[in-house]
Structures are given as structure tokens and as C-alpha cells.
Design a protein around this motif. Structure first.
Motif, PDB file in Angstrom:
ATOM      1  N   PRO A   1       1.976  55.090  -2.929  1.00  0.00           N
ATOM      2  CA  PRO A   1       0.799  54.220  -3.036  1.00  0.00           C
ATOM      3  C   PRO A   1      -0.452  54.978  -3.489  1.00  0.00           C
ATOM      4  O   PRO A   1      -1.469  54.371  -3.813  1.00  0.00           O
ATOM      5  CB  PRO A   1       0.631  53.690  -1.599  1.00  0.00           C
ATOM      6  CG  PRO A   1       1.262  54.730  -0.727  1.00  0.00           C
ATOM      7  CD  PRO A   1       2.360  55.360  -1.537  1.00  0.00           C
ATOM      8  N   GLY A   2      -0.370  56.332  -3.504  1.00  0.00           N
ATOM      9  CA  GLY A   2      -1.549  57.124  -3.909  1.00  0.00           C
ATOM     10  C   GLY A   2      -1.524  57.491  -5.377  1.00  0.00           C
ATOM     11  O   GLY A   2      -2.362  58.269  -5.825  1.00  0.00           O
ATOM     12  N   LYS A   3      -0.609  56.916  -6.144  1.00  0.00           N
ATOM     13  CA  LYS A   3      -0.416  57.426  -7.507  1.00  0.00           C
ATOM     14  C   LYS A   3      -1.627  57.205  -8.420  1.00  0.00           C
ATOM     15  O   LYS A   3      -1.957  58.072  -9.204  1.00  0.00           O
ATOM     16  CB  LYS A   3       0.866  56.894  -8.125  1.00  0.00           C
ATOM     17  CG  LYS A   3       0.858  55.467  -8.563  1.00  0.00           C
ATOM     18  CD  LYS A   3       2.228  55.166  -9.153  1.00  0.00           C
ATOM     19  CE  LYS A   3       2.434  53.729  -9.474  1.00  0.00           C
ATOM     20  NZ  LYS A   3       1.432  53.051 -10.278  1.00  0.00           N
ATOM     21  N   GLU A   4      -2.315  56.081  -8.286  1.00  0.00           N
ATOM     22  CA  GLU A   4      -3.472  55.858  -9.169  1.00  0.00           C
ATOM     23  C   GLU A   4      -4.626  56.775  -8.780  1.00  0.00           C
ATOM     24  O   GLU A   4      -5.357  57.278  -9.624  1.00  0.00           O
ATOM     25  CB  GLU A   4      -3.912  54.390  -9.154  1.00  0.00           C
ATOM     26  CG  GLU A   4      -2.913  53.442  -9.794  1.00  0.00           C
ATOM     27  CD  GLU A   4      -2.505  53.851 -11.222  1.00  0.00           C
ATOM     28  OE1 GLU A   4      -3.370  54.344 -11.971  1.00  0.00           O
ATOM     29  OE2 GLU A   4      -1.325  53.694 -11.572  1.00  0.00           O
ATOM     30  N   TYR A   5      -4.767  56.995  -7.471  1.00  0.00           N
ATOM     31  CA  TYR A   5      -5.810  57.926  -7.015  1.00  0.00           C
ATOM     32  C   TYR A   5      -5.494  59.340  -7.512  1.00  0.00           C
ATOM     33  O   TYR A   5      -6.370  60.046  -8.021  1.00  0.00           O
ATOM     34  CB  TYR A   5      -5.898  57.900  -5.487  1.00  0.00           C
ATOM     35  CG  TYR A   5      -6.833  58.946  -4.945  1.00  0.00           C
ATOM     36  CD1 TYR A   5      -8.214  58.780  -5.059  1.00  0.00           C
ATOM     37  CD2 TYR A   5      -6.352  60.108  -4.361  1.00  0.00           C
ATOM     38  CE1 TYR A   5      -9.076  59.744  -4.605  1.00  0.00           C
ATOM     39  CE2 TYR A   5      -7.216  61.084  -3.902  1.00  0.00           C
ATOM     40  CZ  TYR A   5      -8.574  60.901  -4.018  1.00  0.00           C
ATOM     41  OH  TYR A   5      -9.413  61.865  -3.586  1.00  0.00           O
ATOM     42  N   ALA A   6      -4.214  59.748  -7.386  1.00  0.00           N
ATOM     43  CA  ALA A   6      -3.799  61.079  -7.830  1.00  0.00           C
ATOM     44  C   ALA A   6      -4.039  61.234  -9.329  1.00  0.00           C
ATOM     45  O   ALA A   6      -4.565  62.241  -9.796  1.00  0.00           O
ATOM     46  CB  ALA A   6      -2.318  61.300  -7.504  1.00  0.00           C
ATOM     47  N   ARG A   7      -3.695  60.180 -10.090  1.00  0.00           N
ATOM     48  CA  ARG A   7      -3.871  60.217 -11.537  1.00  0.00           C
ATOM     49  C   ARG A   7      -5.357  60.428 -11.894  1.00  0.00           C
ATOM     50  O   ARG A   7      -5.705  61.273 -12.715  1.00  0.00           O
ATOM     51  CB  ARG A   7      -3.373  58.895 -12.129  1.00  0.00           C
ATOM     52  CG  ARG A   7      -3.439  58.834 -13.649  1.00  0.00           C
ATOM     53  CD  ARG A   7      -3.485  57.391 -14.103  1.00  0.00           C
ATOM     54  NE  ARG A   7      -2.287  56.678 -13.748  1.00  0.00           N
ATOM     55  CZ  ARG A   7      -1.303  56.402 -14.609  1.00  0.00           C
ATOM     56  NH1 ARG A   7      -1.374  56.815 -15.833  1.00  0.00           N
ATOM     57  NH2 ARG A   7      -0.270  55.718 -14.226  1.00  0.00           N
ATOM     58  N   LEU A   8      -6.229  59.660 -11.220  1.00  0.00           N
ATOM     59  CA  LEU A   8      -7.659  59.760 -11.498  1.00  0.00           C
ATOM     60  C   LEU A   8      -8.170  61.165 -11.173  1.00  0.00           C
ATOM     61  O   LEU A   8      -8.900  61.781 -11.951  1.00  0.00           O
ATOM     62  CB  LEU A   8      -8.387  58.712 -10.651  1.00  0.00           C
ATOM     63  CG  LEU A   8      -9.859  58.550 -10.929  1.00  0.00           C
ATOM     64  CD1 LEU A   8     -10.053  57.928 -12.304  1.00  0.00           C
ATOM     65  CD2 LEU A   8     -10.483  57.648  -9.862  1.00  0.00           C
TER      66      LEU A   8
END
Ligand code: HEM
Length: 138
Positions: free
Chosen positions: A88-95
């Protein structure tokens, strides 16, 4: 931004931080001729999926252009897993990764202080001495 993203994806493909994860088998099933019984634990592997030459030609070559256009086939590039338990943290990690890369590349040149620093896996792959670098602002 697409160029940074392709580089970040290729790093995640070659050196995925998470090597895979386990699952409980809830019902008996067949997979590729193998009978997998209920109650077993199975393990899906990010590492071996990303290095499969059927999905990625010359899998050990660093080549961000693999991610151009439509990119890899579904479920072949899985640094964040896949399906309902996907990270669930993938978009945060990407940013976070893209902001870090953007600022580093635009504002500094750098030199590694240990040229051939070993990578250790425990359980994530990290440079043995923490990747010391010297920064030179533009
Ligand atoms: C590059 C950074 C990251 C990578 C490569 C990564 C990768 C993964 C992978 C492979 C899974 C397992 C998925 C599965 O079992 O199918 C996972 C789960 C998870 N990740 Fe990440 N992750 C990253 C960053 C983050 C961040 C920044 C957060 C939170 C802010 C986060 C929170 C979680 C949580 C809570 C789970 C468990 C989800 C569940 O079991 O339902 N991750 N991650």
C-alpha cells in the motif's frame, strides 16, 4: 520525469528490496502439473521473476529502456507484489524515490568513496558500508 521513472524501475527490477513473500494455501490446486495441497506455505519470488529471460531479455543488463512504451507484461515486474496484498506504500515510495533522484541529479555531481563496495543482503540488499559519497554542488 519518465526517464527518472524508467531508471528507478530498472533498479527495482535488478535489485528488488523485497525478495518475495509467502502465502498460505487455502484450497488444493494444480499449477503447471504440480499438485499443491491446502495447508502448504508457498513463496513467490520477486528476484527470480525479474531475472527470468522469458520476460526480460538479457536480465542482468541494466537497461531502463525496457520500461518505455507499454513496458513489461503484467505480473512480470513485481517489486511491490501484486494482487490484493500489494504494497500500500508503493505510490509514496515512488514519489520519495523520484524527488530524491531529481534533487540529486539536478543539484550535485558525486563520487563514491568506496568504488567497488560490496552489496550485502540482510534481508534487503544494501551497500556494506552505507554507500558513502562525496557531493559536489553545481
Ligand atoms: C521501495 C519501497 C518499497 C518496496 C519495494 C515495497 C515492497 C513491498 C512488498 C513486495 C510487499 C509484499 C506484497 C505482498 O505480499 O504481495 C509490501 C507490503 C507492504 N508494504 Fe511495502 N514496499 C515499499 C515501501 C513501502 C512504504 C513506503 C510503506 C508505507 C508507508 C509500505 C507499507 C507496506 C505494508 C503495510 C505492507 C503489507 C501489506 C499487506 O500485507 O496487506 N511499503 N511492500
Amino acid at each position: 520525469m519518465r526517464g527518472y521513472l524508467n531508471v528507478a524501475c530498472e533498479v527495482l527490477r535488478l535489485a528488488p528490496p523485497i525478495q518475495g513473500a509467502s502465502r498460505d494455501v487455502l484450497t488444493d490446486f494444480m499449477y503447471e502439473g504440480f499438485y499443491i495441497p491446502k495447508g502448504w506455505k508457498i513463496y513467490w519470488s520477486t528476484h527470480s521473476t525479474h531475472k527470468n529471460p522469458e520476460y526480460f531479455s538479457e536480465p542482468y543488463k541494466f537497461d531502463p529502456s525496457r520500461f518505455e512504451g507499454r513496458g513489461p507484461a503484467p505480473y512480470t515486474f513485481v517489486p511491490f507484489g501484486g494482487g490484493p496484498r500489494m504494497c500500500p506504500g508503493k505510490e509514496y515510495a515512488r514519489l520519495e524515490i523520484l524527488v530524491f533522484m531529481h534533487n540529486l541529479v539536478k543539484r550535485f555531481k558525486w563520487e563514491k568513496l568506496i568504488p567497488n563496495e560490496k552489496i550485502v543482503v540482510n534481508p534487503m540488499p544494501i551497500p556494506e558500508k552505507g554507500l558513502p559519497i562525496q557531493l559536489f554542488p553545481y
